[in-house]
Design an enzyme around this catalytic site. Sequence first.
Site, PDB file in Angstrom:
ATOM      1  N   CYS A 166       9.705  31.094  27.529  1.00 26.43           N
ATOM      2  CA  CYS A 166      10.913  31.006  28.358  1.00 26.43           C
ATOM      3  C   CYS A 166      10.630  31.050  29.859  1.00 26.43           C
ATOM      4  O   CYS A 166      11.552  30.903  30.664  1.00 26.43           O
ATOM      5  CB  CYS A 166      11.880  32.104  27.936  1.00 26.43           C
ATOM      6  SG  CYS A 166      12.155  32.062  26.160  1.00 26.43           S
ATOM      7  N   HIS A 304      17.382  36.366  34.633  1.00 24.70           N
ATOM      8  CA  HIS A 304      16.984  35.719  33.378  1.00 24.70           C
ATOM      9  C   HIS A 304      17.986  36.113  32.283  1.00 24.70           C
ATOM     10  O   HIS A 304      18.420  35.253  31.524  1.00 24.70           O
ATOM     11  CB  HIS A 304      15.572  36.169  32.996  1.00 24.70           C
ATOM     12  CG  HIS A 304      15.059  35.545  31.743  1.00 24.70           C
ATOM     13  ND1 HIS A 304      14.750  34.204  31.662  1.00 24.70           N
ATOM     14  CD2 HIS A 304      14.800  36.063  30.505  1.00 24.70           C
ATOM     15  CE1 HIS A 304      14.330  33.922  30.444  1.00 24.70           C
ATOM     16  NE2 HIS A 304      14.358  35.030  29.715  1.00 24.70           N
ATOM     17  N   HIS A 338      20.592  30.272  26.041  1.00 25.55           N
ATOM     18  CA  HIS A 338      19.244  30.411  26.579  1.00 25.55           C
ATOM     19  C   HIS A 338      18.471  29.126  26.286  1.00 25.55           C
ATOM     20  O   HIS A 338      18.101  28.869  25.142  1.00 25.55           O
ATOM     21  CB  HIS A 338      18.557  31.622  25.938  1.00 25.55           C
ATOM     22  CG  HIS A 338      17.194  31.891  26.494  1.00 25.55           C
ATOM     23  ND1 HIS A 338      16.674  31.212  27.574  1.00 25.55           N
ATOM     24  CD2 HIS A 338      16.235  32.778  26.108  1.00 25.55           C
ATOM     25  CE1 HIS A 338      15.463  31.658  27.831  1.00 25.55           C
ATOM     26  NE2 HIS A 338      15.171  32.605  26.960  1.00 25.55           N
TER      27      HIS A 338
END
Lengths: 409, 94
Positions: A166, A304, A338
Amino acid sequence: MKQRVVITGAGVTSALGFSRQELFQALLAGRSAVKLRPDWTEQMQGNPRVVAASVELPEEQIKSIKRHYRRSMGPSSLFAALAARQLIAETGLTQEELSSGRIGCIASSTLGSPTETYAAAMAIVNNSFYDQSACQFFKIVSHSTAFNVANMLGINGVQLSPCSACASSLQSIGLAYEQLLLGRQDLILAGGSDEVAPIVLESFRLLHALGEEPGFAPEEISRPFDAKRCGLVCGEGAALLAVETLEHTIARGAKPLAEIIGYATSCTGAQISQSDSASIVRCMKLALEDAGLAPQEVDYVSAHATSTVAGDREEATAIRELFGDAVPVSSLKGQLGHTLGASGALETAVLLEMFSQGLILPNTNLTAPSEECAGLNLIRKPLERSPNIILKNCIAFGGVNATLIIKKI
Amino acid sequence: MTREILIEHINKVFVDKFELDPAILTPEKRIFEDLELDSLDIVDLVTGLQHTFGIPLRDNKELLQIRTLGDIYNLFEKIVQEHPELEEKLTKEQ
């Protein structure tokens, strides 16, 4: 004197629009990308409430990429190719420039293509491996996004793929910034892409990190920093940014959208499934140091925050330690999900619009911050404020952190 | 089986695998130069032809010599003569 590095364009393929402007407007309007995926129920052990934030590409858009290039692309690379084409249209880069050796491509994703990896595995199971396309392996390899984009555009400079789940695409942007500071290239297409597939969802589910709370509607499941957050919703998409030296930008008469003034990446060295607040603080401090800034000079933190219990807690603790409650903080994942390896670049593309629109987008589905996320300025409505300096975090499996600091121009 | 039926089956592989317009598939077309296929496509072409004809072709030396679409038609005309059972299969699948 330190070279100055700027961003001169950003192409986007997302579940909420096919340009950064469209994506920003959709987020501002409160639209959610999260939907039920009943077509994946069977692959996910009969789970009737599978949700994801998927990109729906019209057939003509897929076919708009020439077969010769498309044949080696999984969904992830295809998203990136579409974003790259947008970026070339925006920047007006010529074929001569792209093939000058002074332009590179740094792009990455989490897994190359989980969809195509699964297909190859099933071909082995079904004893039909040799019926596959010769390009199957090219769809799967971890640097698929980078070489597919470079090959399609005739880019022959640096090609790199910092695959770190990620944090991948934010590391790509950071690596591009460093390559330009070293004088290796004049311009780099930097960013990343990712795709959702049942094996990705199941992997997060196995770790109890997938949001599945039955009491919430699909669009309410991703709720960064909220007391009732229960895990992330996987999304997909791509973004590629033109990261360029200011000198080169001026020489070709282009207009910078923002300046990259700081970057750092680090890891915990202690935990593979998550980062911790101490190492996130260290990463943000290193980026601030690179930018020559004090924390109070940052106008907004783009977190994030994926809506997992532990991840949001660790990042919130880190942000609180450095910024207290003085700086507005939000995560875009409440609406966008996400987008994994794409998230750093996709969300940075949205930040460029925040600069130009003079608006900071809020957290979504944040009803009441959890106790461990309290003490931050977690905004819940669009903030009419033109940020000058934005700090963007990405945190990934492997205990990886990345922080990018950009400045309005 | 007529040569037309054979050509139809072979052309279908080119249309399905390489998204080519059936109208341009004429015998004189050169595989690399005119149809713009490359070495990776040739692997897929062999796979497609194997699937269509139901016979192993990966190690077929004659297939490596082909230059034009007409060469493929001629080669498979010969292969069908050598394997009469293919005639029934292809006619049925038409």
